[in-house]
Design a protein around this motif. Structure first.
Motif, PDB file in Angstrom:
ATOM      1  N   SER A  46       0.657  -1.466  -0.086  1.00 26.09           N
ATOM      2  CA  SER A  46      -0.040  -0.096  -0.012  1.00 26.09           C
ATOM      3  C   SER A  46       0.962   1.302   0.164  1.00 26.09           C
ATOM      4  O   SER A  46       1.993   1.081  -0.042  1.00 26.09           O
ATOM      5  N   GLY A 149      -2.051  -6.931   5.918  1.00 29.22           N
ATOM      6  CA  GLY A 149      -3.206  -5.682   6.349  1.00 29.22           C
ATOM      7  C   GLY A 149      -3.090  -4.426   5.533  1.00 29.22           C
ATOM      8  O   GLY A 149      -4.253  -3.799   5.359  1.00 29.22           O
ATOM      9  N   TYR A 151      -2.991  -3.666   2.514  1.00 31.09           N
ATOM     10  CA  TYR A 151      -3.612  -3.731   1.099  1.00 31.09           C
ATOM     11  C   TYR A 151      -4.917  -3.515   1.416  1.00 31.09           C
ATOM     12  O   TYR A 151      -5.802  -3.050   0.635  1.00 31.09           O
ATOM     13  N   ARG A 152      -5.620  -3.914   2.741  1.00 26.38           N
ATOM     14  CA  ARG A 152      -7.111  -3.696   2.837  1.00 26.38           C
ATOM     15  C   ARG A 152      -7.054  -2.430   3.610  1.00 26.38           C
ATOM     16  O   ARG A 152      -8.164  -1.668   3.463  1.00 26.38           O
ATOM     17  N   GLY A 155      -5.067   0.032  -0.240  1.00 30.13           N
ATOM     18  CA  GLY A 155      -4.504  -0.838  -1.313  1.00 30.13           C
ATOM     19  C   GLY A 155      -4.460   0.038  -2.629  1.00 30.13           C
ATOM     20  O   GLY A 155      -4.888   1.000  -2.657  1.00 30.13           O
ATOM     21  N   ARG A 162      -8.712   3.139   4.951  1.00 33.95           N
ATOM     22  CA  ARG A 162      -9.673   2.345   5.885  1.00 33.95           C
ATOM     23  C   ARG A 162      -9.116   1.787   7.452  1.00 33.95           C
ATOM     24  O   ARG A 162      -7.933   1.444   7.136  1.00 33.95           O
ATOM     25  N   VAL A 164      -8.096  -0.706   9.455  1.00 35.43           N
ATOM     26  CA  VAL A 164      -8.301  -2.109   9.671  1.00 35.43           C
ATOM     27  C   VAL A 164      -6.850  -2.453  10.088  1.00 35.43           C
ATOM     28  O   VAL A 164      -6.010  -1.706  10.159  1.00 35.43           O
TER      29      VAL A 164
END
Length: 215
Positions: A46, A149, A151-152, A155, A162, A164
């Protein structure tokens, strides 16, 4: 190399933000040598990766950054203050390679992403061979690191981040200077895949998890 005032200030801000939004946990930070040149090789998930790798370290990182980011003078000043230098993507930028080797020999911790670009789904993509040349010439320890994590969180296809959970793990230093380029790439690829698998499975043995709420 010591952390500058602006680095320390932005690191504190990044620590608070990453702890609040991403519940970040760091493993194996003590695997990064406290002095001397170090090449930190990581998977790339990311936009956040350079920040997530730096928030828990006691040494500042140097970065390669794509040349487009330096077109805005104000933003260029900021990222240069954070030890970034430009590289022309896909152009075989000899100058950037020389600067990388120079900084490593000067004793910097330099972060590089052998995949070359962000992974769209969190998997590790094939590694580019240029990192092998850098390692053979610079002759410094190579510390592998994996991020999961991110990329969530923000991304490649996302416009905004976000909240997460994100986890980061640093592995023990590797001495790869005696290998040829193909062997270096193979070793790094195998190590990053194994570390990412361990991180996702909760097989953490280096250090206990560390939240980054203290500094």
């Amino acid at each position: 190399m010591e952390r500058s005032r602006i680095w320390r200030l932005l690191q504190i801000i990044a620590r608070v933000a990453s702890a609040f939004f991403f519940d970040i946990r760091l493993y194996g930070t003590r695997n990064v040598p406290r002095s001397g040149g170090v090449l930190l090789v990581s998977n790339h998930q990311s936009y956040l990766d350079p920040v997530l790798l730096a928030v828990g370290l006691e040494r500042p990182l140097s970065y390669m950054a794509k040349s487009e980011l330096f077109r805005n003078r104000a933003f260029a000043w900021i990222i240069r203050s954070l030890n970034a230098f430009p590289v022309e993507q896909g152009a075989g930028d000899v100058g950037a390679v020389k600067e990388t080797i120079h900084r490593l020999r000067e004793g910097h911790v330099l972060n590089i992403y052998p995949e070359g670009s962000r992974s769209p789904g969190g998997k590790i993509m094939p590694l580019e061979k240029g990192v092998g040349l850098v390692i053979r010439r610079a002759k410094v320890p190579v510390v592998p690191a994996v991020i999961d994590g991110a990329y969530r969180a923000w991304g490649k296809s996302m416009k905004f981040p976000r909240a997460v959970p994100v986890r980061v793990m640093f592995g023990p230093p590797m001495d790869l200077a005696g290998l040829d380029r193909e062997q270096i790439i193979q070793r790094i690829d195998q190590t990053l895949h194994a570390m990412l698998s361990d991180l996702r499975a909760g097989r953490i043995v280096q250090n206990p998890p560390r939240a980054v709420t203290r500094w």
